[in-house]
Design an enzyme around this catalytic site. Structure first.
Site, mmCIF file in Angstrom:
data_model
loop_
_atom_site.group_PDB
_atom_site.id
_atom_site.type_symbol
_atom_site.label_atom_id
_atom_site.label_comp_id
_atom_site.label_asym_id
_atom_site.label_seq_id
_atom_site.Cartn_x
_atom_site.Cartn_y
_atom_site.Cartn_z
ATOM 1 N N SER A 159 0.840 -1.205 0.000
ATOM 2 C CA SER A 159 0.000 0.000 0.000
ATOM 3 C C SER A 159 0.864 1.240 0.000
ATOM 4 O O SER A 159 1.978 1.226 0.529
ATOM 5 C CB SER A 159 -0.887 0.027 1.245
ATOM 6 O OG SER A 159 -1.529 1.284 1.362
ATOM 7 N N TYR A 196 -1.337 0.290 10.405
ATOM 8 C CA TYR A 196 -1.496 -0.379 9.111
ATOM 9 C C TYR A 196 -0.317 -0.035 8.201
ATOM 10 O O TYR A 196 0.283 -0.910 7.569
ATOM 11 C CB TYR A 196 -2.824 0.086 8.506
ATOM 12 C CG TYR A 196 -3.100 -0.333 7.076
ATOM 13 C CD1 TYR A 196 -3.497 -1.637 6.780
ATOM 14 C CD2 TYR A 196 -2.999 0.585 6.025
ATOM 15 C CE1 TYR A 196 -3.778 -2.009 5.470
ATOM 16 C CE2 TYR A 196 -3.276 0.215 4.710
ATOM 17 C CZ TYR A 196 -3.660 -1.081 4.436
ATOM 18 O OH TYR A 196 -3.935 -1.441 3.154
#
Lengths: 445, 245
Positions: B137, B150
């Site tokens: 990501s 995250y």
């Protein structure tokens, strides 16, 4: 997953402010049905008017688009409502299957095809979409899903086909496909100098699998109803060029063009349409006779021109499609064509077709002739459409709700005595409180 | 010639399914691996029907690392391509309050995916061929207050993929790092994302299939994110720490 936006049908008239929801699965749909006071399901937005718009909640069903099972013995496909006919062709034509009944665009969802009980160029032989639907699963106002067919809950089945989403939300269906040997159509064109000649060709071509005519609605006098009647058959490998016969189920893909912007209002007027029609007819006469064309060009010529609805300009356009009973067809069509030619409001996408016997009690088609035309929306053409409505009603005709965007409730009732019974049934079944569209309210359905 | 199978780890995720569809469209057999994989039967049927390829379902739990070897042994064949779409956004506030929740996010986004790729990498290396696709990501490019738990796991995963690519480059095994920006998925359905920066899952799936065919190393979807992240990476820390992003 939701938002307010401008929504319209393919004709881009009327444009309405509506809240659109995009459920991802059956549980999402259930949740919406149980929470929203009134709603309507929407497929790919190819109905021309306001059939699939509800200002409070319009449910976009396109994410429920899985194909679930295929029985190659019977050619039966089970799929969710949001699957496009074009996806079915892409998946199954290479394996020798084609939709049994298809409208003039492949960009319709299975749910939309059922809700409008669409018809194709083979209606005179094979009937409407109902002919290929084995069963439908419909979500009712309580969120429960009922499977219906000709034998099981036939009332729900019959009224869901052609019911314009007003009996519940189509979730899944089983439809039968037609086995084909090639992806090509053998087409034969027959020029017809006037309406009587065109009808004569239709009457003597009842054996043809497909038949449809493009009609020049600006012709007058001896040229009134001048047409090109096109007949078609699924080709077999022997009909193809050696090159095409090598991979008969995969004709080369066609290029796509997109109309880049809204045409100005003046682009379409009686002179440009008259010139187009004259050229088109002459080309048709020149190319009369047999030729082999790929499925996409034959069934979906307009799909190659993406967003073609822009050629009518920003104000949008309105479709008129009626069917007249056989006995009144010639007189009624003559009167309609005279009214159109007199108004000088030609449409270049005018289509004439002979329907076969009615096979679905609540659907639009009946034995006779159907005429479909479109006009840019102006106060003049809206007035002309009212006159055409009156002529159709006087000749025992009725109207296709998937095309309608402006008819009045009284015209619907005058043309179709099934409307009152349908409205009553909706009330009895509790459907009317939950499933309604801008169109159903306009038509008091 | 039959094409090699494609293993999708995290077969329930929108990006995983979209990637499966992109490879199925090219004629590859598909192995969808997820927890409770039987629930994916409608997706299995749809992909198999649309693309006329073999699609099978396999139970897989990325956190149950001691079951990974048995999972790989149970597949019909050693896949030619393996895509890891496993991940969980988690709840940043919860991760700040509760270190167990934070550890769960780190394990799901880094430890588990790295563990299964370790085993796949060794099997691919022995065979001398294969492609590993890790979906990381842009959140891993720089830690931000709103999602650094995250983001840190994704940063670890991105570094892992980079090292793996370096190790296997001469062994016939290729590693692709996918750095999606915003994607319209179930995970982001309630967020208000800018349309121009938000990819549809199908777009990401197609980009992955293309990246594998062209042996790309690192791809951003959409490509504008490469520029955005270059800018974000280059903001001096002194300024960055006071920013709200």
């Amino acid at each position: 997953m939701s938002g307010r936006r401008k929504l319209a049908g393919w004709g881009r008239y009327p444009v309405l402010d509506a809240r659109l929801y995009q459920p991802r699965d059956v549980a999402d749909v259930q949740d919406l049905v149980q929470r929203q006071p009134g709603l309507i399901a929407r497929g790919n937005g190819r109905a021309y008017g306001d059939s699939a718009v509800n200002a409070d909640s319009t449910i976009d069903m396109r994410l429920l688009n899985r194909m679930l099972a295929f029985d190659a013995e019977r050619g039966q496909l089970v799929a969710e409502a949001g699957v496009l006919l074009g996806d079915i062709i892409a998946a199954f034509l290479p394996r020798g299957w084609f939709p049994m009944v298809t409208p003039g665009t492949k960009f319709v969802t299975l749910g939309g095809a059922i809700a409008a009980d669409v018809h194709g160029k083979n209606h005179h032989r094979d009937g409407s979409f109902r002919s290929c639907v084995d069963w439908i699963e419909v979500m009712g106002a309580d969120g429960r899903i009922t499977r219906c067919s000709a034998d099981q809950d036939p009332q729900l089945f019959t009224h869901t086909l052609g019911g314009m989403g007003l009996t519940g939300i189509v979730i899944r269906a089983a439809l039968r496909l037609r086995p084909v040997q090639t992806g090509w159509i053998r087409q034969v064109g027959h020029p017809a100098a006037n309406l009587a000649a065109a009808m004569e060709i239709f009457e003597t071509s009842a054996d043809a699998t497909y038949s449809v005519a493009w009609i020049d609605c600006l012709g007058t006098g001896s040229q009134l109803g001048r047409s090109l009647v096109m007949l078609g058959e699924h080709a077999v490998p022997a009909d193809l060029s050696p090159e095409a016969a090598e991979d008969p189920l995969r004709p080369p893909a066609k290029g796509k063009r997109t109309v880049p912007f809204d045409f100005p209002r003046l682009a379409l007027n009686r002179w440009t349409v008259r010139a187009f029609n004259a050229l088109y007819y002459r080309a048709g006469v020149r190319n009369a006779g047999a030729q082999v064309v790929d499925w996409d060009s034959y069934f979906y010529p307009l799909d190659a021109l993406q967003r073609w609805n822009r050629i009518y300009g920003r104000q949008g356009f309105a479709q008129f499609q009626c069917v007249l009973p056989l006995a009144r067809s010639e007189a009624g069509l003559t009167a309609l064509l005279q009214a159109i030619a007199q108004a000088g409001a030609g449409s270049f996408l005018a289509v004439l077709k002979r329907f076969g016997a009615q096979n679905s009690p609540f659907s639009f088609p009946m034995e006779g002739y159907t005429l479909a035309l479109d006009f840019p929306v102006t106060s003049r053409t809206l007035a002309l459409l009212d006159r055409l409505d009156a002529i159709a009603v006087a000749n025992g005709g009725r109207f296709y709700l998937a095309k309608d965007s402006r008819m009045s409730a009284s015209t619907l009732r005058a043309s179709d005595d099934r409307a009152i019974a349908f409205a009553r049934m909706r009330a009895e079944q509790g459907w009317d409180g939950r499933f309604h569209s801008h169109q159903s309210e306009r038509l008091s359905l | 010639m039959t094409k090699p199978s494609v293993l999708i780890l995290g077969g329930r995720s929108d990006i995983g399914l979209a990637t499966a569809r992109a490879f199925a469209a090219q004629g590859h057999p598909i192995r969808l691996a997820a927890r409770q994989s039987a629930l994916l039967d409608p997706e299995r049927a749809d992909i198999a029907l649309r693309h006329d390829v073999d699609v099978t379902l396999h139970d897989f739990d990325v956190l149950a690392t001691d079951s990974h070897a048995a999972f790989l042994d149970s597949l019909p064949d050693l896949p030619g391509i393996a895509v890891c779409a496993v991940g969980a956004g988690g709840d940043q506030e919860e991760s700040e309050r509760d270190s167990d929740a934070a550890v769960q996010v780190m394990r799901t986004n880094f430890e588990g995916p790295a563990a299964i790729f370790t085993q796949l990498a060794n099997r691919f290396e022995t065979r001398g061929s294969g492609t590993l696709v890790g979906i990381s990501s842009v959140a891993g490019e720089r830690g931000r207050a709103t999602n650094y738990v995250y983001g840190s796991a994704k940063a670890g995963y991105t570094a892992f993929l980079s090292g793996l690519r370096n190790r296997l480059a001469s062994k016939g095994v290729h590693v692709v790092t996918v750095l999606p920006g915003f994607v319209a998925t179930r995970m982001t359905r309630d967020m208000d994302l800018p349309a121009a920066l938000t990819a549809q899952p199908a777009e990401v799936g197609a980009a992955i299939a293309k990246a594998v065919a062209r042996r790309k190393d690192v791809i951003y979807t959409r490509p504008v994110w490469r520029l955005i992240m270059m800018i974000i990476r280059n903001i001096p820390e002194k300024i960055f720490k006071g920013m709200r992003l």
